[in-house]
Scaffold this motif. Structure first.
Motif, PDB file in Angstrom:
ATOM      1  N   GLU A 183     -74.135 -58.377 -40.140  1.00 52.16           N
ATOM      2  CA  GLU A 183     -73.300 -58.226 -38.947  1.00 52.16           C
ATOM      3  C   GLU A 183     -74.146 -58.078 -37.687  1.00 52.16           C
ATOM      4  O   GLU A 183     -73.832 -58.638 -36.642  1.00 52.16           O
ATOM      5  N   VAL A 225     -75.535 -61.510 -36.618  1.00 48.88           N
ATOM      6  CA  VAL A 225     -74.551 -62.352 -35.926  1.00 48.88           C
ATOM      7  C   VAL A 225     -74.271 -61.799 -34.525  1.00 48.88           C
ATOM      8  O   VAL A 225     -74.193 -62.544 -33.543  1.00 48.88           O
ATOM      9  N   LEU A 226     -74.176 -60.471 -34.437  1.00 49.29           N
ATOM     10  CA  LEU A 226     -73.942 -59.838 -33.129  1.00 49.29           C
ATOM     11  C   LEU A 226     -75.069 -60.187 -32.162  1.00 49.29           C
ATOM     12  O   LEU A 226     -74.824 -60.549 -31.005  1.00 49.29           O
ATOM     13  N   LEU A 260     -77.023 -62.750 -32.269  1.00 53.29           N
ATOM     14  CA  LEU A 260     -76.922 -64.180 -31.971  1.00 53.29           C
ATOM     15  C   LEU A 260     -75.916 -64.405 -30.840  1.00 53.29           C
ATOM     16  O   LEU A 260     -76.208 -65.098 -29.858  1.00 53.29           O
ATOM     17  N   TYR A 261     -74.740 -63.803 -30.978  1.00 48.87           N
ATOM     18  CA  TYR A 261     -73.692 -63.977 -29.970  1.00 48.87           C
ATOM     19  C   TYR A 261     -74.137 -63.392 -28.632  1.00 48.87           C
ATOM     20  O   TYR A 261     -73.894 -63.973 -27.583  1.00 48.87           O
ATOM     21  N   MET A 262     -74.753 -62.214 -28.687  1.00 50.88           N
ATOM     22  CA  MET A 262     -75.157 -61.564 -27.442  1.00 50.88           C
ATOM     23  C   MET A 262     -76.246 -62.379 -26.732  1.00 50.88           C
ATOM     24  O   MET A 262     -76.250 -62.466 -25.498  1.00 50.88           O
ATOM     25  N   ALA A 286     -76.560 -65.678 -27.025  1.00 52.38           N
ATOM     26  CA  ALA A 286     -75.890 -66.892 -26.542  1.00 52.38           C
ATOM     27  C   ALA A 286     -75.146 -66.618 -25.237  1.00 52.38           C
ATOM     28  O   ALA A 286     -74.990 -67.498 -24.392  1.00 52.38           O
ATOM     29  N   LEU A 287     -74.695 -65.349 -25.070  1.00 49.71           N
ATOM     30  CA  LEU A 287     -73.961 -64.968 -23.861  1.00 49.71           C
ATOM     31  C   LEU A 287     -74.880 -64.379 -22.791  1.00 49.71           C
ATOM     32  O   LEU A 287     -74.417 -63.959 -21.732  1.00 49.71           O
ATOM     33  N   GLY A 288     -76.166 -64.320 -23.104  1.00 52.87           N
ATOM     34  CA  GLY A 288     -77.104 -63.761 -22.129  1.00 52.87           C
ATOM     35  C   GLY A 288     -76.998 -62.248 -21.980  1.00 52.87           C
ATOM     36  O   GLY A 288     -77.431 -61.684 -20.980  1.00 52.87           O
ATOM     37  N   MET A 289     -76.404 -61.574 -22.990  1.00 52.09           N
ATOM     38  CA  MET A 289     -76.267 -60.116 -22.892  1.00 52.09           C
ATOM     39  C   MET A 289     -77.576 -59.403 -23.264  1.00 52.09           C
ATOM     40  O   MET A 289     -77.772 -58.253 -22.898  1.00 52.09           O
ATOM     41  N   GLU A 329     -84.772 -64.325 -32.866  1.00 45.27           N
ATOM     42  CA  GLU A 329     -85.398 -64.777 -34.112  1.00 45.27           C
ATOM     43  C   GLU A 329     -86.578 -63.897 -34.512  1.00 45.27           C
ATOM     44  O   GLU A 329     -86.796 -63.639 -35.680  1.00 45.27           O
TER      45      GLU A 329
END
Lengths: 89, 89, 89, 89
Positions: free
Chosen positions: A67, A70-71, A73-75, A77-80, A86
């Protein structure tokens, strides 16, 4: 039965009283839990994070890590979060 | 302190384990409550209404009656119940 | 007033109808939100993590990082994660 | 795809922004509902009972009456209300 309205009053009362006793016990334990958190807070621990730790411990390590990955990865991708994710895995 | 990151690990662990034990106990009681409701249902009682009765018993009779009177008033004003409510009080 | 039971029925009805309209609108939006999550899922996104991202975006980056640092500290102290956390900060 | 970590960042961002817009709209409506209740309170209505009326209006009259009848039966059986309920139905 001779019960008014066809309801077995004694049986109903027994169920209600059992539920009330159990609810009272549950409330006592819920209050105990609050007390432990308050005591932890008094010892300098952050209650919000402590709650999160308790919640995370219910999950398997692999599940948590997946989890988190994935979190991340998303963050990213959103520039957070800034750095490449990696490198951490 | 010699703790990593300045956190007293033993103390933290003790708090977490106390919370987990209490949460486990609370879960057992919550399950017991569900079982009593299931048993009541098996004896022909309406669980939804039983929950309402348990909830209403936490209020004082005067409080319940007052709330019921206002509810009746509003429901009559909205045409949700037909007859004059005055006759009941 | 000539209202039955002293309740201004028209005024009460107006309030109730305004509330019901707003609740209906709120329900439509709640359903729209569910639909977007479903669409995201259909595009391969993990809904649970997506919800977490949406929730985390409500916090300031500093707040998030601080919470993460404390969480890491506690998890290390409890042996939930292996490596030394200091290197990450 | 050329996306970092295999996540379609633009698509993810679009989903997140749609969700955030909808959540904002939902919050505005939830606040509007609170405002209406506050206004009703300011006009002398009992907010707690008003909420109950709004909730009861979602049920069919027959359903409400049936539930009330069973509730009355149980409350009589438990001695929570005094008079015989039969006369009311």
């Amino acid at each position: 039965m001779a019960e008014p309205g066809g309801v077995a009053g004694d049986q109903l009362r027994a169920f209600v009283e059992r539920i009330e006793r159990l609810e009272e016990e549950k409330k006592v334990i819920a209050d105990d839990i609050k007390d432990v958190y308050a005591e932890a807070k008094g010892n300098g621990f952050d209650v919000k994070i402590l709650r999160k730790v308790v919640s995370l411990r219910k999950k398997k390590p692999e599940e948590r890590e997946e989890e988190d990955a994935v979190l991340d990865l998303y963050m990213h991708a959103l520039g957070m979060i800034g750095a490449a994710p990696e490198s951490n895995y």
